[in-house]
Design a protein around this motif. Structure first.
Motif, short mmCIF file in Angstrom:
data_model
loop_
_atom_site.label_atom_id
_atom_site.label_comp_id
_atom_site.label_asym_id
_atom_site.label_seq_id
_atom_site.Cartn_x
_atom_site.Cartn_y
_atom_site.Cartn_z
N MET A 1 0.84 -1.18 0.00
CA MET A 1 0.00 0.00 0.00
C MET A 1 0.88 1.24 0.00
N GLU A 64 -1.48 9.48 14.56
CA GLU A 64 -2.78 8.83 14.69
C GLU A 64 -3.80 9.45 13.74
N LYS A 67 -3.10 8.11 10.34
CA LYS A 67 -3.57 6.73 10.21
C LYS A 67 -5.08 6.70 10.00
N GLN A 68 -5.81 7.51 10.76
CA GLN A 68 -7.27 7.53 10.63
C GLN A 68 -7.69 8.07 9.26
N VAL A 70 -5.96 7.91 6.43
CA VAL A 70 -5.64 6.91 5.41
C VAL A 70 -6.63 5.77 5.45
N SER A 71 -6.98 5.30 6.65
CA SER A 71 -7.95 4.19 6.74
C SER A 71 -9.33 4.63 6.27
N ALA A 72 -9.71 5.87 6.54
CA ALA A 72 -10.99 6.36 6.06
C ALA A 72 -10.98 6.47 4.54
N ARG A 73 -9.87 6.90 3.98
CA ARG A 73 -9.77 7.00 2.53
C ARG A 73 -9.84 5.62 1.88
N LEU A 74 -9.15 4.63 2.50
CA LEU A 74 -9.17 3.28 1.95
C LEU A 74 -10.56 2.66 2.05
N SER A 75 -11.27 2.88 3.16
CA SER A 75 -12.62 2.33 3.28
C SER A 75 -13.57 3.03 2.32
N GLU A 78 -13.04 1.44 -1.12
CA GLU A 78 -13.57 0.10 -1.24
C GLU A 78 -15.07 0.10 -1.51
#
Length: 79
Positions: A1, A64, A67-68, A70-75, A78
């Motif tokens: 990633m 942090e 990280k949040q 990036v994870s929000a962008r990835l979700s 999807e």
């Protein structure tokens, strides 16, 4: 990633501004209060510890936040 700059520029900017503000505040304290007497020197040591703690909190908080984001962008990608 791979991380894109659009996902991490804001937390990086927040961290940089926080470090600059704390460094400016430490400089002001040293300029005006450190050379007065022994208590000023002891206070400078305490201010330096507070500066280190504030910079650590800014660094880890912005990590942090990054990280949040990036994870929000990835979700979001999807869905």
């Amino acid at each position: 990633m791979r991380l894109s700059w659009s996902a991490i520029w804001f937390p990086g900017l927040v961290c940089a501004v926080a470090v600059l503000l704390t460094t400016y505040g430490l400089g002001l304290y040293i300029r005006f209060f450190s050379a007065r007497n022994l208590y000023g020197a002891i206070g400078t040591l305490l201010a330096l510890q507070l500066w280190t703690c504030a910079n650590a909190v800014a660094l880890f908080g912005c990590a942090e936040l990054s990280k949040q984001m990036v994870s929000a962008r990835l979700s979001h990608e999807e869905d």
